[in-house]
Design a protein around this motif. Structure first.
Motif, PDB file in Angstrom:
ATOM      1  N   GLY A 136     -32.567 -64.092 -43.108  1.00 10.23           N
ATOM      2  CA  GLY A 136     -32.982 -62.854 -43.755  1.00 10.23           C
ATOM      3  C   GLY A 136     -33.598 -63.101 -45.111  1.00 10.23           C
ATOM      4  N   GLU A 137     -33.601 -62.054 -45.942  1.00  4.80           N
ATOM      5  CA  GLU A 137     -34.188 -62.105 -47.276  1.00  4.80           C
ATOM      6  C   GLU A 137     -33.117 -62.407 -48.313  1.00  4.80           C
ATOM      7  OE1 GLU A 137     -36.438 -59.200 -50.493  1.00  4.80           O
ATOM      8  OE2 GLU A 137     -36.163 -58.491 -48.436  1.00  4.80           O
ATOM      9  N   LEU A 138     -33.352 -63.438 -49.121  1.00  6.16           N
ATOM     10  CA  LEU A 138     -32.420 -63.836 -50.170  1.00  6.16           C
ATOM     11  C   LEU A 138     -32.531 -62.861 -51.350  1.00  6.16           C
ATOM     12  CD1 LEU A 138     -30.469 -66.231 -50.310  1.00  6.16           C
ATOM     13  CD2 LEU A 138     -32.193 -67.467 -51.597  1.00  6.16           C
ATOM     14  N   ILE A 139     -31.383 -62.423 -51.855  1.00  2.00           N
ATOM     15  CA  ILE A 139     -31.330 -61.430 -52.925  1.00  2.00           C
ATOM     16  C   ILE A 139     -30.348 -61.908 -53.990  1.00  2.00           C
ATOM     17  CG2 ILE A 139     -30.628 -59.055 -53.475  1.00  2.00           C
ATOM     18  CD1 ILE A 139     -31.302 -58.337 -50.578  1.00  2.00           C
ATOM     19  N   GLY A 140     -30.728 -61.771 -55.247  1.00  7.69           N
ATOM     20  CA  GLY A 140     -29.821 -62.099 -56.341  1.00  7.69           C
ATOM     21  C   GLY A 140     -28.605 -61.192 -56.299  1.00  7.69           C
ATOM     22  N   LEU A 141     -27.449 -61.731 -56.598  1.00  9.08           N
ATOM     23  CA  LEU A 141     -26.198 -60.969 -56.533  1.00  9.08           C
ATOM     24  C   LEU A 141     -26.242 -59.718 -57.425  1.00  9.08           C
ATOM     25  CD1 LEU A 141     -23.678 -61.438 -54.874  1.00  9.08           C
ATOM     26  CD2 LEU A 141     -22.668 -62.604 -56.825  1.00  9.08           C
ATOM     27  N   GLU A 142     -26.917 -59.828 -58.554  1.00  5.67           N
ATOM     28  CA  GLU A 142     -26.991 -58.691 -59.484  1.00  5.67           C
ATOM     29  C   GLU A 142     -27.767 -57.501 -58.897  1.00  5.67           C
ATOM     30  OE1 GLU A 142     -30.478 -61.271 -59.912  1.00  5.67           O
ATOM     31  OE2 GLU A 142     -28.344 -61.722 -59.996  1.00  5.67           O
ATOM     32  N   LYS A 143     -28.495 -57.721 -57.825  1.00  2.18           N
ATOM     33  CA  LYS A 143     -29.261 -56.636 -57.182  1.00  2.18           C
ATOM     34  C   LYS A 143     -28.501 -55.964 -56.034  1.00  2.18           C
ATOM     35  CE  LYS A 143     -33.703 -58.549 -58.441  1.00  2.18           C
ATOM     36  NZ  LYS A 143     -34.902 -59.225 -58.010  1.00  2.18           N
ATOM     37  N   VAL A 144     -27.295 -56.444 -55.736  1.00  2.77           N
ATOM     38  CA  VAL A 144     -26.481 -55.837 -54.676  1.00  2.77           C
ATOM     39  C   VAL A 144     -25.995 -54.474 -55.171  1.00  2.77           C
ATOM     40  CG1 VAL A 144     -24.361 -56.044 -53.300  1.00  2.77           C
ATOM     41  CG2 VAL A 144     -25.787 -58.060 -53.718  1.00  2.77           C
ATOM     42  N   VAL A 179     -18.784 -54.346 -57.531  1.00  8.15           N
ATOM     43  CA  VAL A 179     -17.826 -55.436 -57.309  1.00  8.15           C
ATOM     44  C   VAL A 179     -18.564 -56.759 -57.111  1.00  8.15           C
ATOM     45  CG1 VAL A 179     -16.061 -56.344 -55.745  1.00  8.15           C
ATOM     46  CG2 VAL A 179     -16.017 -53.937 -56.405  1.00  8.15           C
ATOM     47  N   PHE A 180     -19.671 -56.713 -56.385  1.00  7.83           N
ATOM     48  CA  PHE A 180     -20.466 -57.922 -56.152  1.00  7.83           C
ATOM     49  C   PHE A 180     -21.479 -58.148 -57.274  1.00  7.83           C
ATOM     50  CE2 PHE A 180     -19.236 -56.572 -51.811  1.00  7.83           C
ATOM     51  CZ  PHE A 180     -18.425 -57.655 -51.518  1.00  7.83           C
TER      52      PHE A 180
END
Length: 164
Positions: free
Chosen positions: A23-31, A35-36
């Motif tokens: 899939g598409e990799l996403i920075g954790l800060e964009k979740v 909590v994440f």
């Protein structure tokens, strides 16, 4: 026999974590879940999946399989504790749409099939499909570096470098 006596005991310190899902990799800060995004559970990265299959990102051992099968914990050979959380608010599905292919305590190799999930059901009934991949014992490591890629393929592409 004696050659083992003089052999250095070199524990694995650094590991490369492969994508557990394509899939598409996403920075954790964009979740879209604090909590994440705020790294309350640890550092890591996320993937917006294109398939409903999770594979082991490392050689290690299954240390936790949630009863609802929406999340799985793996201890890597270097001690990194990796949480793979399938979707957002998927605990509310109570296991519906999830199939586990492993159980707690099982040793796994990179690429072993861990979980299957109904991606369409998650799209329709959960808050989101994004899959955070978290190192829950972040403090035990000197660095956790996320790869800078757009698309990743399960079992092929590195997503995190974890250094002891």
């Amino acid at each position: 026999m004696l050659k083992n006596l003089f052999k250095k005991n070199e524990a694995i310190k650094d590991i490369t974590i492969l994508a557990p899902v394509s899939g598409e990799l996403i920075g954790l800060e964009k979740v879209p879940d604090p909590v994440f995004a705020e790294k309350m559970m640890g550092d890591g990265i996320a993937i917006d999946p294109s398939i409903g299959e999770i594979f082991s990102p490392v050689n290690g051992k299954i240390i936790q399989l949630f009863p609802t099968k929406h999340a799985i914990g793996i201890e890597a050979e270097n001690g990194a504790e990796i949480l793979i959380h399938v979707g957002l608010d998927t605990v509310n599905l109570n296991g519906e749409g999830f199939t586990a292919h492993v159980e707690e305590g099982k040793k796994v190799k990179q690429g072993d099939h861990l979980l299957s999930f109904n991606l369409e059901m998650i799209r329709e009934r959960a808050t989101g499909t994004i899959i955070p991949i978290i190192i829950t014992n972040t403090d035990a490591f000197s660095s956790i570096k996320a790869e800078n890629k757009k698309q990743v393929m399960a079992g092929k592409d590195a997503i995190l470098l974890v250094n002891k």
